[in-house]
Scaffold this motif. Structure first.
Motif, PDB file in Angstrom:
ATOM      1  N   LEU A   1      34.657  43.860  44.850  1.00 14.89           N
ATOM      2  CA  LEU A   1      34.724  44.237  43.446  1.00 14.89           C
ATOM      3  C   LEU A   1      35.956  45.100  43.188  1.00 14.89           C
ATOM      4  O   LEU A   1      36.671  44.913  42.183  1.00 14.89           O
ATOM      5  CB  LEU A   1      33.445  44.978  43.044  1.00 14.89           C
ATOM      6  N   ALA A   2      36.238  46.030  44.092  1.00 13.41           N
ATOM      7  CA  ALA A   2      37.423  46.872  43.966  1.00 13.41           C
ATOM      8  C   ALA A   2      38.691  46.024  43.940  1.00 13.41           C
ATOM      9  O   ALA A   2      39.603  46.256  43.140  1.00 13.41           O
ATOM     10  CB  ALA A   2      37.473  47.884  45.109  1.00 13.41           C
ATOM     11  N   SER A   3      38.746  45.048  44.814  1.00  8.73           N
ATOM     12  CA  SER A   3      39.912  44.174  44.871  1.00  8.73           C
ATOM     13  C   SER A   3      40.079  43.390  43.572  1.00  8.73           C
ATOM     14  O   SER A   3      41.189  43.277  43.033  1.00  8.73           O
ATOM     15  CB  SER A   3      39.766  43.209  46.047  1.00  8.73           C
ATOM     16  N   SER A   4      38.988  42.867  43.053  1.00 11.24           N
ATOM     17  CA  SER A   4      39.056  42.093  41.808  1.00 11.24           C
ATOM     18  C   SER A   4      39.552  42.927  40.649  1.00 11.24           C
ATOM     19  O   SER A   4      40.235  42.422  39.745  1.00 11.24           O
ATOM     20  CB  SER A   4      37.676  41.514  41.477  1.00 11.24           C
ATOM     21  N   LEU A   5      39.220  44.218  40.658  1.00 11.88           N
ATOM     22  CA  LEU A   5      39.577  45.099  39.549  1.00 11.88           C
ATOM     23  C   LEU A   5      40.859  45.887  39.809  1.00 11.88           C
ATOM     24  O   LEU A   5      41.228  46.766  39.023  1.00 11.88           O
ATOM     25  CB  LEU A   5      38.414  46.049  39.258  1.00 11.88           C
ATOM     26  N   GLY A   6      41.530  45.600  40.929  1.00 15.71           N
ATOM     27  CA  GLY A   6      42.824  46.208  41.197  1.00 15.71           C
ATOM     28  C   GLY A   6      42.781  47.602  41.788  1.00 15.71           C
ATOM     29  O   GLY A   6      43.794  48.317  41.754  1.00 15.71           O
ATOM     30  N   HIS A   7      41.666  48.005  42.366  1.00 18.50           N
ATOM     31  CA  HIS A   7      41.557  49.337  42.982  1.00 18.50           C
ATOM     32  C   HIS A   7      41.869  49.208  44.479  1.00 18.50           C
ATOM     33  O   HIS A   7      40.973  49.179  45.331  1.00 18.50           O
ATOM     34  CB  HIS A   7      40.158  49.900  42.754  1.00 18.50           C
ATOM     35  N   THR A   8      43.153  49.146  44.789  1.00 18.19           N
ATOM     36  CA  THR A   8      43.587  48.806  46.145  1.00 18.19           C
ATOM     37  C   THR A   8      43.170  49.848  47.177  1.00 18.19           C
ATOM     38  O   THR A   8      42.695  49.495  48.268  1.00 18.19           O
ATOM     39  CB  THR A   8      45.111  48.626  46.171  1.00 18.19           C
ATOM     40  N   GLU A   9      43.349  51.126  46.883  1.00 22.09           N
ATOM     41  CA  GLU A   9      42.992  52.156  47.862  1.00 22.09           C
ATOM     42  C   GLU A   9      41.493  52.148  48.148  1.00 22.09           C
ATOM     43  O   GLU A   9      41.074  52.294  49.307  1.00 22.09           O
ATOM     44  CB  GLU A   9      43.429  53.531  47.347  1.00 22.09           C
ATOM     45  N   ASP A  10      40.699  51.994  47.115  1.00 14.67           N
ATOM     46  CA  ASP A  10      39.244  51.914  47.308  1.00 14.67           C
ATOM     47  C   ASP A  10      38.908  50.692  48.161  1.00 14.67           C
ATOM     48  O   ASP A  10      38.046  50.756  49.049  1.00 14.67           O
ATOM     49  CB  ASP A  10      38.514  51.806  45.971  1.00 14.67           C
TER      50      ASP A  10
END
Length: 777
Positions: free
Chosen positions: A513-522
């Motif tokens: 989900l983080a990847s899909s929403l662009g939260h790379t560090e998370d």
């Protein structure tokens, strides 16, 4: 007129949401009594609508309550007497029971072994009718016929009395019902000659554990179609006195009538978790001018619509009964908690308001739910494919609790925290909805909730589960620590290994989900945590093994010992709990050893019917190498699709469907094992249509794996709103009890070797054609 218009609008909404093929009597394939021996409180409620609040059914021992909140109680097919007909049946929720009697009124329900010691009545199985949307029985001791049905928030009870000057209707309000826990307050009053209203406040055992000091309130507003001659009140076990109002634990009210032979009395009861006023409003909107027969017809039609979203042909009669009964349980559980006006019970005990749309209707509903522990292998894929509107509401429902209380809750009863197992897998369910394109909610709020669920530990309440998550974050695994019996705390857990595996899985889901929403560090941090299972892998034994705080493995290790490091399971079962990365697990074990071990496990497990044998117990099978009666094992038979032996998935899933599942009260979902609000039923449904996802929809682009469909043809009606309508059809050629092995796979006319099919291909519509044979290729 308003209630009829509401029913018409609901029917129109159903037809536009999803358009199944022409009408068929799917309810005829459902037998609610299957698996009811040693079943949970919420299991047996035939007189209900899909996902409804009003869930009516007979109680054979519901007045007993249960000590720890999970034990089997409510209705058993083998019991021979009934102590009432309750309206509320949910996980950790029970209350408001009516009982028609004749003759001298008794002030307590009595016991199964001595029905004459109370107001309970004997009954004959031949006088009982149960189907989705309707229940009836003749109370033998009173010669009263009872009929039950429901709208979403209104329960209907119709009693046909003999000629007598001593007919009575008991309102059992202030006493335990099923999983309700102790009653803390109650109130019941006859406000006019046709109306009774009141409430009950309970303290369920799981609320005591996970949200100490909180309670669950249930309200009702009942309308009768004839006036009583006199009214009495009493406390259970106490003196029966004239009066029309009583309050406090134990409170009961008795309406007294003179009846002619065959005279019917109808009681229509609006329900709510927020107030008597909203119970009245629910009644007025759904049932104000609705008769029993109209309500019954509406309920059955709705069940036929919902069941008919998946139409199967071929297979045996028993196969169809297992299929549609399993689907019925998947649609019955996790019912409404909000009112027609959008009012809902908040986590803090106050009343909240769901926003209204331009038509003045709530934007979504709020629901109760047992834990989603394991639901990502059965319920959520089923919801995603055939019931996406409910899945979307489920996400919004979880968000309400997060917004109100600051944390997700793995189990919620009237928004109170009732974590089923003290962990929290809701992140997986929320991520799965997003990955499937079901996104009619605040996506960023979902992400905040998911991230906090995975990484948050400061001031984390017991009800949010995962009290040991800081250790997992700091060390990459949860250390085994048994100072808290059956407990979890900041220093570790008795269930440390299973928690490590579960947190690894949910971290993976959150990472996607983080990847899909662009939260790379998370994403990077969560992906690192998703590998935590590897820290517990014992390369000598090729098993998952608990570690202590200092990093050493526990001593005196027995791979089949349950509860020591593993919740409701053992090391043999849980070693396969790496659903997000089965390829790495297979490589770590070694492909040949993996296949040999897993095949041997199923060969051995078959001797005990893939569970606990014929022992009637929810926890039978915990020390077996495989236990289909509990969540941790439910994906294991599908792992051969990842290890190069898909024919073994085809073989063993068909055998589990044939042998673990049955069609009697005793043998339904194993023998007395916990069906868990549709989980085992949904597993059968998904396996019977030959589709499953070991990864629980956690991939950014989910893929389902193909198994061995039981039926010749399966037609899945697809949602107009979410998928553009149409259908996905699965056809099998040369299918039989012997021809269980897939010989060829064709998707929309194109042959493929892979047993994987993208979720998007399924919900885009089309045809999957499988040629079957008696031997693997």
């Amino acid at each position: 007129m308003k209630s009829r218009l509401l029913l018409l609008s609901l029917a129109a909404a159903l037809l536009t949401a999803c358009n199944p093929p022409a009408a068929r009597n799917f309810v005829a394939h459902v037998n609610p009594n299957i698996g009811s021996d040693h079943s949970r409180w919420f299991f047996y409620t035939p007189a209900a609508q899909p996902f409804g609040m009003a869930k009516l059914g007979p109680s054979t021992d519901g007045t007993y309550g249960n000590e720890q909140g999970w034990e089997a109680v409510g209705y058993e097919d083998a019991h021979t007497s009934i102590d009432g007909f309750p309206f509320f049946h949910e996980f950790q929720i029970g209350g408001v029971s009516l009982m028609p009697v004749t003759g001298e009124v008794k002030n307590q329900p009595g016991l199964l072994e001595n029905p004459d010691g109370g107001f309970r009545s004997r009954f004959e199985k031949s006088d009982e009718v149960a189907m989705p949307g309707f229940y009836s029985v003749i109370l033998k001791d009173y010669q009263v016929k009872v009929e039950l049905t429901a709208t979403p928030r209104v329960g209907f009870q119709r009693y046909t009395f003999p000629e007598t000057s001593d007919a009575h209707i008991l309102f059992n309000i202030g006493n335990r019902q099923g999983e309700s826990g102790a009653v803390r307050d109650a109130y019941v009053k006859q406000v006019d000659e046709f109306t009774v209203e009141g409430y009950v406040v309970t303290e369920p055992e799981y609320v005591k554990k996970y949200q100490a000091g909180a309670t669950v309130s249930m309200y009702f507003y009942a309308k009768l179609d004839r006036a009583a001659e006199t009214v009495n009140v009493f406390y259970q076990g106490g003196e029966i006195l004239p009066g029309n109002e009583i309050s406090g634990p134990g409170a009961m009210l008795c309406l007294n009538f003179n009846t002619k032979e065959g005279e019917q009395i109808n009681v229509r009861t609006g329900l709510s978790y927020t107030s008597i006023d909203n119970a009245r409003l629910n009644f007025e909107r759904e049932a104000n001018d609705l008769g029993f027969d109209e309500a019954r017809q509406s309920a059955v039609e709705k069940w036929n619509h919902y069941l008919g979203r998946i139409r199967v042909t071929g297979g045996s009669d028993a196969d169809k009964v297992k299929f549609y009964t399993g689907l019925y349980h998947a649609l019955l559980g996790r019912g409404l908690a909000s009112d027609v006006n959008g009012a809902y019970p908040k986590n803090d005990g106050t009343v909240g308001q769901i926003p209204l749309n331009s038509e003045g209707l709530p934007e979504h509903n709020h629901y109760n739910t047992d834990a989603v522990w394991g639901a990502y292998w059965n319920l959520t894929p089923l919801w995603a494919i055939a019931y996406p509107e409910y899945y979307n509401d489920f996400v919004n429902s979880q968000l309400l609790v997060f917004k109100d209380a600051g944390w997700l809750g793995d189990g919620i009863a009237a928004s109170r925290y009732v974590s089923g197992v003290g962990t929290n897998m809701v992140s997986i369910a929320l991520a799965g909805a997003y990955n499937c394109g079901i996104r009619n909610y605040d996506v960023e709020e979902v992400y905040r909730a998911v991230l906090k669920n995975e990484l948050g530990w400061e001031n984390r309440p017991e009800g949010a589960g995962k009290m040991d998550v800081k250790k997992f974050i700091d060390k990459g695994y949860v250390p085994y620590e048994n100072s808290h019996f059956f407990g979890t705390h900041e220093g570790g857990s008795m269930f440390s290994a299973s928690h490590t595996l579960e947190y690894s899985f949910s971290a993976y889901a959150a990472a996607q989900l983080a990847s899909s929403l662009g939260h790379t560090e998370d994403y990077e941090r969560l992906m690192k945590l998703s590998g935590g299972w590897e820290l517990l892998f014992d390369d000598t034994l090729k098993l998952i093994r608990p570690r202590l705080e200092d990093g050493s493995f526990i001593h005196n290790f027995n791979p089949l010992e349950s509860w020591r490091g593993f919740q409701e399971g053992n090391a043999v079962q849980y070693t396969f709990f790496v659903p997000h990365d089965p390829t790495s697990l297979i490589d770590r074990v070694g492909r040949d050893l993996f296949n040999h071990r897993l095949d041997s496990i199923f060969t051995e497990a078959r001797k005990s019917i893939f569970g606990g044998g014929k022992t009637l117990n929810a926890f039978s099978g915990l020390s077996s190498p495989y236990n289909h009666g509990n969540q941790p094992s439910l994906h294991i038979s599908w792992l051969f699709n990842f290890s190069g032996k898909p024919h073994l998935t085809q073989k063993w899933t068909r055998l589990i469907c044939d042998e673990f599942y049955g069609v009697t009260g005793e043998h339904g979902y194993g023998y007395g094992q916990d069906e868990d609000q549709g989980q085992l039923g949904a597993w059968y449904v998904m396996s019977a249509i030959g589709l499953f996802d070991v990864k629980g929809l956690t991939e950014k682009e989910p893929q389902l794996q193909i198994g061995s469909p039981i039926f010749d043809k399966i037609e899945i009606a697809l949602s107009d709103s979410y998928y553009g309508g149409g259908s996905f059809v699965i056809e099998t050629i040369n299918n039989s009890k012997e021809n269980v092995y897939v010989q060829s796979i064709s998707l929309n006319g194109n042959l493929q070797d892979s047993v994987f099919i993208p979720f998007k291909e399924i919900v885009s519509g089309g045809k999957l054609k499988l040629k079957m044979g008696p031997r693997p290729l």
